[in-house]
Design a protein around this motif. Structure first.
Motif, PDB file in Angstrom:
ATOM      1  N   PHE A  63      -6.540  18.402  57.162  1.00  0.00           N
ATOM      2  CA  PHE A  63      -6.033  19.704  57.601  1.00  0.00           C
ATOM      3  C   PHE A  63      -6.342  20.788  56.581  1.00  0.00           C
ATOM      4  O   PHE A  63      -6.865  21.850  56.903  1.00  0.00           O
ATOM      5  CB  PHE A  63      -4.525  19.640  57.843  1.00  0.00           C
ATOM      6  N   ARG A  64      -6.014  20.491  55.306  1.00  0.00           N
ATOM      7  CA  ARG A  64      -6.163  21.509  54.263  1.00  0.00           C
ATOM      8  C   ARG A  64      -7.617  21.910  54.047  1.00  0.00           C
ATOM      9  O   ARG A  64      -7.932  23.073  53.837  1.00  0.00           O
ATOM     10  CB  ARG A  64      -5.560  21.013  52.962  1.00  0.00           C
ATOM     11  N   LEU A  65      -8.527  20.941  54.101  1.00  0.00           N
ATOM     12  CA  LEU A  65      -9.935  21.236  53.838  1.00  0.00           C
ATOM     13  C   LEU A  65     -10.654  21.686  55.104  1.00  0.00           C
ATOM     14  O   LEU A  65     -11.201  22.776  55.173  1.00  0.00           O
ATOM     15  CB  LEU A  65     -10.627  20.005  53.254  1.00  0.00           C
ATOM     16  N   ASN A  66     -10.639  20.842  56.114  1.00  0.00           N
ATOM     17  CA  ASN A  66     -11.459  21.114  57.288  1.00  0.00           C
ATOM     18  C   ASN A  66     -11.002  22.331  58.077  1.00  0.00           C
ATOM     19  O   ASN A  66     -11.837  23.125  58.522  1.00  0.00           O
ATOM     20  CB  ASN A  66     -11.491  19.889  58.196  1.00  0.00           C
ATOM     21  N   HIS A  67      -9.710  22.511  58.240  1.00  0.00           N
ATOM     22  CA  HIS A  67      -9.243  23.587  59.114  1.00  0.00           C
ATOM     23  C   HIS A  67      -9.268  24.955  58.424  1.00  0.00           C
ATOM     24  O   HIS A  67      -9.335  25.972  59.100  1.00  0.00           O
ATOM     25  CB  HIS A  67      -7.829  23.291  59.613  1.00  0.00           C
ATOM     26  N   LYS A  68      -9.217  24.987  57.127  1.00  0.00           N
ATOM     27  CA  LYS A  68      -9.210  26.267  56.418  1.00  0.00           C
ATOM     28  C   LYS A  68     -10.580  26.593  55.826  1.00  0.00           C
ATOM     29  O   LYS A  68     -11.143  27.651  56.090  1.00  0.00           O
ATOM     30  CB  LYS A  68      -8.149  26.241  55.315  1.00  0.00           C
ATOM     31  N   ILE A  69     -11.091  25.671  55.044  1.00  0.00           N
ATOM     32  CA  ILE A  69     -12.374  25.927  54.388  1.00  0.00           C
ATOM     33  C   ILE A  69     -13.508  26.028  55.396  1.00  0.00           C
ATOM     34  O   ILE A  69     -14.349  26.927  55.323  1.00  0.00           O
ATOM     35  CB  ILE A  69     -12.682  24.836  53.348  1.00  0.00           C
ATOM     36  N   LEU A  70     -13.545  25.101  56.345  1.00  0.00           N
ATOM     37  CA  LEU A  70     -14.647  25.112  57.309  1.00  0.00           C
ATOM     38  C   LEU A  70     -14.643  26.374  58.167  1.00  0.00           C
ATOM     39  O   LEU A  70     -15.694  26.835  58.611  1.00  0.00           O
ATOM     40  CB  LEU A  70     -14.601  23.868  58.192  1.00  0.00           C
ATOM     41  N   LYS A  71     -13.473  26.948  58.391  1.00  0.00           N
ATOM     42  CA  LYS A  71     -13.403  28.210  59.122  1.00  0.00           C
ATOM     43  C   LYS A  71     -14.148  29.300  58.365  1.00  0.00           C
ATOM     44  O   LYS A  71     -14.867  30.122  58.958  1.00  0.00           O
ATOM     45  CB  LYS A  71     -11.947  28.617  59.324  1.00  0.00           C
ATOM     46  N   VAL A  72     -14.000  29.318  57.033  1.00  0.00           N
ATOM     47  CA  VAL A  72     -14.713  30.289  56.207  1.00  0.00           C
ATOM     48  C   VAL A  72     -16.205  30.000  56.208  1.00  0.00           C
ATOM     49  O   VAL A  72     -17.033  30.900  56.375  1.00  0.00           O
ATOM     50  CB  VAL A  72     -14.173  30.277  54.761  1.00  0.00           C
ATOM     51  N   LEU A  73     -16.565  28.727  56.042  1.00  0.00           N
ATOM     52  CA  LEU A  73     -17.976  28.357  55.944  1.00  0.00           C
ATOM     53  C   LEU A  73     -18.738  28.648  57.232  1.00  0.00           C
ATOM     54  O   LEU A  73     -19.912  29.019  57.193  1.00  0.00           O
ATOM     55  CB  LEU A  73     -18.111  26.877  55.573  1.00  0.00           C
ATOM     56  N   LYS A  74     -18.078  28.484  58.365  1.00  0.00           N
ATOM     57  CA  LYS A  74     -18.737  28.780  59.639  1.00  0.00           C
ATOM     58  C   LYS A  74     -19.016  30.273  59.791  1.00  0.00           C
ATOM     59  O   LYS A  74     -19.835  30.680  60.618  1.00  0.00           O
ATOM     60  CB  LYS A  74     -17.875  28.285  60.796  1.00  0.00           C
ATOM     61  N   SER A  75     -18.328  31.084  58.977  1.00  0.00           N
ATOM     62  CA  SER A  75     -18.504  32.537  59.059  1.00  0.00           C
ATOM     63  C   SER A  75     -19.416  33.073  57.956  1.00  0.00           C
ATOM     64  O   SER A  75     -19.463  34.282  57.717  1.00  0.00           O
ATOM     65  CB  SER A  75     -17.136  33.236  58.982  1.00  0.00           C
ATOM     66  N   ILE A  76     -20.119  32.185  57.264  1.00  0.00           N
ATOM     67  CA  ILE A  76     -21.074  32.626  56.249  1.00  0.00           C
ATOM     68  C   ILE A  76     -22.068  33.591  56.876  1.00  0.00           C
ATOM     69  O   ILE A  76     -22.582  33.356  57.976  1.00  0.00           O
ATOM     70  CB  ILE A  76     -21.816  31.416  55.639  1.00  0.00           C
ATOM     71  N   GLY A  77     -22.333  34.676  56.182  1.00  0.00           N
ATOM     72  CA  GLY A  77     -23.249  35.688  56.703  1.00  0.00           C
ATOM     73  C   GLY A  77     -24.685  35.478  56.265  1.00  0.00           C
ATOM     74  O   GLY A  77     -25.159  34.343  56.156  1.00  0.00           O
ATOM     75  N   GLU A  78     -25.348  36.551  55.976  1.00  0.00           N
ATOM     76  CA  GLU A  78     -26.765  36.513  55.616  1.00  0.00           C
ATOM     77  C   GLU A  78     -27.012  35.701  54.340  1.00  0.00           C
ATOM     78  O   GLU A  78     -26.247  35.774  53.382  1.00  0.00           O
ATOM     79  CB  GLU A  78     -27.260  37.955  55.410  1.00  0.00           C
ATOM     80  N   ILE A  79     -28.070  34.919  54.363  1.00  0.00           N
ATOM     81  CA  ILE A  79     -28.495  34.153  53.197  1.00  0.00           C
ATOM     82  C   ILE A  79     -29.877  34.667  52.783  1.00  0.00           C
ATOM     83  O   ILE A  79     -30.820  34.620  53.570  1.00  0.00           O
ATOM     84  CB  ILE A  79     -28.568  32.640  53.496  1.00  0.00           C
ATOM     85  N   THR A  80     -29.964  35.179  51.564  1.00  0.00           N
ATOM     86  CA  THR A  80     -31.202  35.790  51.086  1.00  0.00           C
ATOM     87  C   THR A  80     -31.785  34.991  49.932  1.00  0.00           C
ATOM     88  O   THR A  80     -31.066  34.622  49.007  1.00  0.00           O
ATOM     89  CB  THR A  80     -30.958  37.238  50.616  1.00  0.00           C
ATOM     90  N   VAL A  81     -33.081  34.742  50.002  1.00  0.00           N
ATOM     91  CA  VAL A  81     -33.766  33.975  48.957  1.00  0.00           C
ATOM     92  C   VAL A  81     -34.799  34.857  48.267  1.00  0.00           C
ATOM     93  O   VAL A  81     -35.559  35.583  48.933  1.00  0.00           O
ATOM     94  CB  VAL A  81     -34.466  32.728  49.544  1.00  0.00           C
ATOM     95  N   ARG A  82     -34.803  34.823  46.948  1.00  0.00           N
ATOM     96  CA  ARG A  82     -35.824  35.518  46.165  1.00  0.00           C
ATOM     97  C   ARG A  82     -36.432  34.515  45.187  1.00  0.00           C
ATOM     98  O   ARG A  82     -35.724  33.697  44.604  1.00  0.00           O
ATOM     99  CB  ARG A  82     -35.215  36.685  45.370  1.00  0.00           C
ATOM    100  N   SER A  83     -37.732  34.603  45.005  1.00  0.00           N
ATOM    101  CA  SER A  83     -38.420  33.676  44.104  1.00  0.00           C
ATOM    102  C   SER A  83     -39.025  34.429  42.928  1.00  0.00           C
ATOM    103  O   SER A  83     -38.919  35.654  42.824  1.00  0.00           O
ATOM    104  CB  SER A  83     -39.511  32.915  44.856  1.00  0.00           C
ATOM    105  N   SER A  84     -39.646  33.683  42.019  1.00  0.00           N
ATOM    106  CA  SER A  84     -40.338  34.240  40.850  1.00  0.00           C
ATOM    107  C   SER A  84     -39.391  35.072  39.985  1.00  0.00           C
ATOM    108  O   SER A  84     -39.635  36.252  39.721  1.00  0.00           O
ATOM    109  CB  SER A  84     -41.542  35.087  41.282  1.00  0.00           C
TER     110      SER A  84
END
Length: 219
Positions: free
Chosen positions: A66-87
């Motif tokens: 309950f503590r991990l899956n129902h709270k943390i996963l709710k946040v993780l499912k709402s992760i927004g843009e992921i940006t990658v930069r190299s060099s």
């Protein structure tokens, strides 16, 4: 007074990877309890029945789910843009009386370049600067005379935008970095603000690290 439940919970909490695996229900509780018995016996100072340990683990795993899956996963499912930069190149200097002035002159010159990555952070005794490799020579130029502690080259950054709930949900960063650790990803630097964080990894590992973070949205 120590109880079997409290001692079992303390035991599990001191082992982060075991804690997560238990919350996911992927551990054989009977086998785990058997391995725990000697430590629990020593902690409680008396014999402990394996069945009691199994029941304590079962209750704990349900609570963790309950503590991990129902709270943390709710946040993780709402992760927004992921940006990658190299060099990228990562510099770490010892803090000095003149280092802020030198950093200001560096920023002033970097501003004349377009599409350049730059970020910095300062601790008690160290200042960290990350720039695109194309302007790393400017760091060398402006920080002449400063004590260089580390210099890492051929790095890539992954910047993740998080929902506002992340600041009021315990365990979000733990969950993310645990997944990276499971894949053997070495994180060179972590830079964060309230609603986003950036990690620096080697360019060789950036594809795996990106996939780990991206897959969190579909857990």
């Amino acid at each position: 007074m120590k109880t079997i439940s409290s001692v079992v919970e303390h035991y599990i909490k001191t082992k982060p990877f075991l804690l997560s695996a238990l919350s996911q229900g992927i551990i054989n509780l009977t086998s785990l309890s058997r391995n725990m018995l000697p430590d629990l016996k020593q902690e409680l100072g008396k014999e402990v029945k394996q069945g009691a340990v199994v029941m304590a683990l079962k209750r704990l795993s349900e609570d963790l789910d309950f503590r991990l899956n129902h709270k943390i996963l709710k946040v993780l499912k709402s992760i927004g843009e992921i940006t990658v930069r190299s060099s990228l190149t990562d510099f770490t200097f010892a803090v000095s009386d003149k280092i802020l002035d030198k950093q200001a002159s560096l920023i002033s010159e970097i501003n004349t370049y377009s599409d350049i990555f730059y970020t910095s952070s300062r601790g008690v005794s160290e200042t960290n600067i990350v720039v695109s490799e194309s302007v790393s020579h400017l760091v060398d130029k402006h920080f002449v005379g400063e004590k260089l502690l580390h210099k890492w080259e051929n790095l890539a950054s992954i910047t993740v935008k998080l929902p506002k709930d992340n600041v009021s949900t315990p365990g979000v960063y733990y969950f993310i970095f645990q997944r990276l650790a499971w894949e053997g990803i070495i994180v060179n630097e972590v830079i964060s603000t309230s609603y986003e964080f950036t990690i620096l990894v080697s360019e060789e590992e950036v594809d795996v690290a990106f996939k780990v973070i991206k897959d969190l949205k579909s857990l």
